[in-house]
Design an enzyme around this catalytic site. Structure first.
Site, PDB file in Angstrom:
ATOM      1  N   GLY A 184       0.595  -1.699  -0.100  1.00  0.00           N
ATOM      2  CA  GLY A 184       0.022   0.159   0.039  1.00  0.00           C
ATOM      3  C   GLY A 184       0.955   0.877   0.212  1.00  0.00           C
ATOM      4  O   GLY A 184       1.933   1.432  -0.019  1.00  0.00           O
ATOM      5  N   LYS A 185       0.063   2.402  -0.368  1.00  0.00           N
ATOM      6  CA  LYS A 185       0.762   3.854  -0.482  1.00  0.00           C
ATOM      7  C   LYS A 185       1.992   4.058   1.050  1.00  0.00           C
ATOM      8  O   LYS A 185       2.961   3.995   0.519  1.00  0.00           O
ATOM      9  CB  LYS A 185      -0.397   4.793  -0.797  1.00  0.00           C
ATOM     10  CG  LYS A 185       0.639   6.390  -0.366  1.00  0.00           C
ATOM     11  CD  LYS A 185      -0.197   6.846  -1.114  1.00  0.00           C
ATOM     12  CE  LYS A 185      -0.315   8.183  -1.216  1.00  0.00           C
ATOM     13  NZ  LYS A 185      -0.396   9.550  -1.477  1.00  0.00           N
ATOM     14  N   GLU A 186       0.743   3.513   1.888  1.00  0.00           N
ATOM     15  CA  GLU A 186       2.410   4.139   3.716  1.00  0.00           C
ATOM     16  C   GLU A 186       2.960   3.268   3.503  1.00  0.00           C
ATOM     17  O   GLU A 186       4.447   3.025   4.248  1.00  0.00           O
ATOM     18  CB  GLU A 186       0.845   4.667   4.887  1.00  0.00           C
ATOM     19  CG  GLU A 186      -0.316   5.237   4.344  1.00  0.00           C
ATOM     20  CD  GLU A 186       0.594   6.861   3.977  1.00  0.00           C
ATOM     21  OE1 GLU A 186       1.716   7.342   5.377  1.00  0.00           O
ATOM     22  OE2 GLU A 186       0.209   7.797   3.926  1.00  0.00           O
ATOM     23  N   GLU A 209      -1.456  13.192  27.616  1.00  0.00           N
ATOM     24  CA  GLU A 209      -2.304  13.862  27.330  1.00  0.00           C
ATOM     25  C   GLU A 209      -3.811  13.873  28.339  1.00  0.00           C
ATOM     26  O   GLU A 209      -3.702  12.620  29.107  1.00  0.00           O
ATOM     27  CB  GLU A 209      -2.691  13.560  25.870  1.00  0.00           C
ATOM     28  CG  GLU A 209      -2.184  12.810  24.561  1.00  0.00           C
ATOM     29  CD  GLU A 209      -2.562  12.936  23.653  1.00  0.00           C
ATOM     30  OE1 GLU A 209      -3.554  12.131  23.590  1.00  0.00           O
ATOM     31  OE2 GLU A 209      -1.834  13.298  22.412  1.00  0.00           O
ATOM     32  N   HIS A 228      -7.256  13.096  20.012  1.00  0.00           N
ATOM     33  CA  HIS A 228      -6.912  12.092  19.468  1.00  0.00           C
ATOM     34  C   HIS A 228      -7.594  11.554  20.442  1.00  0.00           C
ATOM     35  O   HIS A 228      -8.655  12.224  21.500  1.00  0.00           O
ATOM     36  CB  HIS A 228      -5.914  11.108  20.414  1.00  0.00           C
ATOM     37  CG  HIS A 228      -4.498  11.447  19.609  1.00  0.00           C
ATOM     38  ND1 HIS A 228      -3.436  11.720  20.719  1.00  0.00           N
ATOM     39  CD2 HIS A 228      -4.392  11.423  18.967  1.00  0.00           C
ATOM     40  CE1 HIS A 228      -2.237  11.388  19.941  1.00  0.00           C
ATOM     41  NE2 HIS A 228      -2.580  11.158  18.769  1.00  0.00           N
ATOM     42  N   TYR A 281       7.904  13.789  18.628  1.00  0.00           N
ATOM     43  CA  TYR A 281       9.683  14.081  17.929  1.00  0.00           C
ATOM     44  C   TYR A 281       9.641  15.454  18.318  1.00  0.00           C
ATOM     45  O   TYR A 281      10.895  15.807  17.928  1.00  0.00           O
ATOM     46  CB  TYR A 281       8.677  14.782  15.857  1.00  0.00           C
ATOM     47  CG  TYR A 281       8.231  13.324  15.933  1.00  0.00           C
ATOM     48  CD1 TYR A 281       8.575  11.974  15.990  1.00  0.00           C
ATOM     49  CD2 TYR A 281       6.994  13.588  15.047  1.00  0.00           C
ATOM     50  CE1 TYR A 281       7.227  10.764  15.702  1.00  0.00           C
ATOM     51  CE2 TYR A 281       5.903  12.496  13.792  1.00  0.00           C
ATOM     52  CZ  TYR A 281       6.044  11.484  14.477  1.00  0.00           C
ATOM     53  OH  TYR A 281       5.501  10.239  13.482  1.00  0.00           O
TER      54      TYR A 281
END
Length: 291
Positions: free
Chosen positions: A18-20, A209, A247, A159
């Site tokens: 698949g693309k990802e 979170e 989320h 990140y």
């Protein structure tokens, strides 16, 4: 040594064509991650970046003996892909897929726990041990080897934290995202225990979170079990009650899951709490030097 993924890890990619899957398999291979096989039903015999593709996880397991599966499949097939990996005997599973139905994940989590599979995600950025391997979608160039373990519910904040830690002159033993959905395979407590046992890790940064009680549960574990220093940041300080923020798991209900309740739990557990995102790097550096 690192936690969760190593240079010797043998990775299988589900949804590799698949693309990802195609894109991130290429980036993982560039990082010298040991990807031994891929799976896409109906694509057996194909090669993706030189990696052989099979119709089933069972066949890939028999041929190449992977110990870790990295999953890129649509949400409607997410639970089936997870169960296929579990039943094939894959012990470490990283699920990037977002939007797997909650009822499906209730079943998957119960079965994963029964079979002893360690599941990161779903809806997570993956895991990286800098200089060794990565199974995920994180930009690898911002991660440098060091002694700080990082656990986050948010990929973006993972990140940002990693970049600040490196800019502060430190490095990372292993960084991972547990996933932002209400039901995830593993929680903070599982990885805190792993970092506690890891000789390479000197300190741990937790990024939480609003919503749920995972951070409060982690605080209780830290108070009872952790000897290494832990520092925490909780995102969502300005979020309104009852409204989902980003989320699926980031929602406050009935006064529970607030920044205040989580920070109080951490403070009572002796965890230093960072109030501003921009202070992560300097705060972790101060903690390391003090410790």
């Amino acid at each position: 040594m690192s936690v969760g993924i190593h240079a010797s890890s043998r990775i299988l990619v589900q949804g590799i064509t698949g693309k990802e899957g195609l894109f991130h398999t290429g980036l993982c291979l560039e990082y010298r991650t040991n990807i031994v096989a891929g799976v896409t039903p109906g694509k057996e015999g194909a090669l993706v970046h030189g990696v052989p593709v099979y119709d089933t996880v069972h066949e890939a397991k028999e041929r190449h003996d992977p110990d870790t599966s990295l999953i890129f499949v649509p949400p409607i097939h997410g639970a089936d892909a997870l169960l296929e990996a579990i039943f094939a005997g894959i012990k470490n599973i990283v699920c990037i897929t977002e939007g797997i139905p909650v009822h499906d994940m209730m079943k998957v989590k119960r079965i994963a726990d029964t079979y002893g599979s360690v599941l990161l995600g779903p809806n997570c950025p993956g895991i990286i041990s800098p200089g060794e391997a990565k199974a995920g979608i994180m930009p690898a160039h911002i991660f440098q080897k060091g002694s700080v373990g990082v656990i986050s519910r948010s990929g973006t904040l993972l990140y940002e934290a990693a970049d600040q830690i490196v800019q502060a002159g430190l490095g990372i033993s292993t960084a991972l995202g547990i996933g932002g959905d209400p039901i995830t395979g593993t929680d903070y407590r599982f990885w805190l225990e792993a970092f506690e046992k890891d000789d390479q890790t000197e300190a741990v940064l937790m990024i939480g979170e609003i919503g749920g009680t995972k951070e409060e549960d982690a605080a209780d574990f830290i108070k009872r079990r952790m000897t290494k220093p832990v520092i925490a940041f909780i995102a969502g300080r300005s979020a309104p009650s009852g409204k989902r923020m980003g989320h699926a798991g980031a929602i406050i209900n009935g006064g529970k899951g607030t920044v205040a309740s989580k920070e109080q739990a951490f403070s009572e557990a002796g965890v230093e709490v960072i109030e501003s995102l921009s202070d992560i790097g300097t705060s972790v550096r101060t903690l390391i030097r003090r410790g």
